[in-house]
Design an enzyme around this catalytic site. Structure first.
Site: not given
Ligand code: UD1
Ligand code: UDP
Length: 356
Positions: A202
Site C-alpha cells: 500500500h
Molecule cells: C495511511 C497512512 C500510512 C499507513 C496506512 C495504513 C498517511 C499519510 N498514510 O495510508 O502511513 O501505512 O494508512 O493502512 O496517513 N481508502 C478507502 N477506504 C478507507 C481508507 C482509504 O477506500 O477506509 C482509499 C481512498 O481512496 C484514499 C486512499 O485509500 O484516498 C488512501 O487513504 P489514506 O488514508 O489517505 O492513506 P493510506 O494509503 O491508507
Molecule cells: N492488517 C490487517 N488486515 C490486513 C492488512 C493488515 O489487520 O488486511 C493489520 C496488520 O496486522 C498490522 C496493521 O494492520 O497490524 C498494519 O497496517 P498497515 O500495513 O495498513 O499499516 P502500516 O503498518 O504500514 O502503517
C-alpha cells in the site's frame, strides 16, 4: 481526561493495549476517531477484533490530498479540544491523523504523548517520515519501541527526559491475541492451500504509479509460480493493481482487507510474507515468518537485526522468496521489551507524569 486520537488501521492496533492499561488507572479517556480510514474492513472490524471501546466521536474526515485531509482533521480537532480541554492528547504512529492532532494540541498548549516515537527511515519522500519528525518535536512524552530510536531523538535535540523506552504496544496486541489466531479456520474460510505466501502492498512508492505497480504485479505472478499468493488488498492499491492484471494468475488470490485476527492468523500460517507495511515487518519478526519488504529502507531496522525481515527490490524479490521458502521459518531472539507489557509501562509513565 486523556484524549486518544486514532484514524488509520495501524493506530487501532497500537492504541488498544494503551487504552486498556490506562482504563485500569480509572482516569477518564476519550477515543476520537478522525475517520481517516472509514471502510468497515479498515476500521470497525478492528474495534470489534481488539475490544476497543467505541469511539466517543467520529470526525468523519474521509480521504483527500495530504493538505485537504490533514487540514480537515485539524479544524475538527481544534473544536473538539477547545470544547473538551483534555489534559493530555495521545497520538500513535506516523499517519496524517497523528501529525494533525499533535499540531493542534501543541498550539492549544495541551501536552502531547507520542506512541512509537523516534523511528526514522531517513527518507523524506515518505509522508510518514515527515509526520514522524514533526510529531516528535511537538511531543512532551515520546514513547519508544526500539533502542535506536532514543539516539535518533537525541540527535534531533529532543530532551532525554521526554523519552521513554517502553517496548512495542503493537506486539502487546499480537501476544495477547495469540490463542485467537486460528490459521486452520482462515485456511478453510478462504479456501487457502497448505502452503502459501501472504502479500500486502500500500505504500505510495509502490502502488500510486501504474508502471511501478505493473512491474510488481509481474513479480507477484513470478512468485505465484513458486507458491500460492494470498493478497488482502488495501483500498489504496486496489484499482491500479487489478488494472495491471494482478488477479489474472490462477495461483494469486485477492481478498478484501482482512480483520486483525484473520490477517495475523493468515500471516502466522504463511511460508513467507511479501509486504511494504510497517506493522507487518514487526509482526513477522515475532511470529518467525520470513518477511521480504519491498522498500529501499525501513524505519524498523530491528526487524532485520533481531527478526526475519529483509529489504528487497522488485528485481530481487523473486529469488528472495525462493530462498525464504527453502530456508523455512526461523525463531530469533525477540527485540528488547517486545514482551507484551508496553501498554502498562506507558500507562505508568503517563500516570506519573500527570500526577495523582
Ligand atoms: C495511511 C497512512 C500510512 C499507513 C496506512 C495504513 C498517511 C499519510 N498514510 O495510508 O502511513 O501505512 O494508512 O493502512 O496517513 N481508502 C478507502 N477506504 C478507507 C481508507 C482509504 O477506500 O477506509 C482509499 C481512498 O481512496 C484514499 C486512499 O485509500 O484516498 C488512501 O487513504 P489514506 O488514508 O489517505 O492513506 P493510506 O494509503 O491508507
Ligand atoms: N492488517 C490487517 N488486515 C490486513 C492488512 C493488515 O489487520 O488486511 C493489520 C496488520 O496486522 C498490522 C496493521 O494492520 O497490524 C498494519 O497496517 P498497515 O500495513 O495498513 O499499516 P502500516 O503498518 O504500514 O502503517
Amino acid at each position: 481526561m486523556i484524549a486518544h486520537v486514532l484514524g488509520a488501521r495501524p493506530n487501532f492496533v497500537k492504541a488498544a493495549p494503551v487504552i486498556a492499561a490506562l482504563s485500569e488507572t480509572g482516569r477518564e479517556q476519550r477515543v476520537i476517531h478522525t475517520g481517516q480510514h472509514y471502510d468497515e474492513r479498515m476500521s470497525e472490524v478492528f474495534f470489534r477484533d481488539l475490544g476497543l471501546p467505541e469511539p466517543d466521536v467520529n470526525l468523519e474526515v474521509g480521504s483527500g490530498s495530504h493538505a485537504v485531509q490533514t487540514a480537515a482533521i485539524m479544524v475538527a480537532l481544534e473544536k473538539e479540544f477547545i470544547e473538551r480541554s483534555p489534559e493530555l492528547v495521545m497520538v500513535y504512529g506516523d499517519v496524517n491523523s497523528t501529525i494533525a492532532a499533535a499540531l493542534v494540541a501543541a498550539k492549544l498548549h495541551i501536552p502531547v504523548a507520542h506512541v512509537e516515537a523516534g523511528l526514522r527511515s531517513f527518507d523524506m519522500t515518505m509522508p510518514e517520515e515527515v509526520n514522524r519528525r514533526l510529531v516528535d518535536q511537538l511531543s512532551n512524552l515520546c514513547f519508544v519501541t526500539s533502542p535506536e530510536a532514543v539516539g535518533h531523538l537525541a540527535a534531533e535535540g529532543v530532551d532525554v527526559d521526554r523519552v521513554h523506552f517502553v517496548g512495542n504496544p503493537m506486539i502487546d496486541t499480537l501476544l495477547s491475541h495469540l490463542d485467537k489466531f486460528d490459521t486452520e479456520a482462515v485456511r478453510r474460510s478462504y479456501d487457502l492451500p497448505e502452503r502459501y505466501a501472504v502479500a500486502t502492498l500500500h505504500r505510495p512508492a509502490n502502488v500510486d504509479d501504474p508502471e511501478i505497480a505493473a512491474g510488481l504485479v509481474k513479480r507477484l505472478h513470478e512468485i505465484a509460480e513458486l507458491v500460492d499468493v494470498v493478497m488482502p488488498v488495501h483500498p489504496r492499491g486496489r484499482k491500479v493493481l487489478t488494472d495491471a492484471g494482478l488477479d489474472a494468475h490462477p495461483r494469486v488470490r485477492l481478498l478484501e482487507p482482512l480483520g486483525y485476527v484473520e490477517f495475523v492468523a493468515a500471516v502466522r500460517g504463511a511460508a513467507a510474507v511479501v509486504t511494504d507495511s510497517g506493522g507487518v515487518q514487526e509482526e513477522t519478526t515475532i511470529l518467525g515468518v520470513p518477511c521480504l519488504t519491498l522498500r529501499p529502507n525501513t524505519e524498523r531496522p530491528i526487524t532485520i537485526t533481531h527478526g526475519t525481515n529483509r529489504l528487497v527490490t522488485a528485481d530481487d524479490v523473486v529469488p528472495a522468496v525462493a530462498e525464504a521458502l527453502a530456508a523455512g521459518r526461523g525463531e530469533r531472539e525477540h527485540p528488547p521489551l517486545w514482551d507484551g507489557h508496553a501498554g502498562p509501562r506507558i500507562a505508568r509513565v503517563v500516570e506519573g507524569w500527570l500526577g495523582g
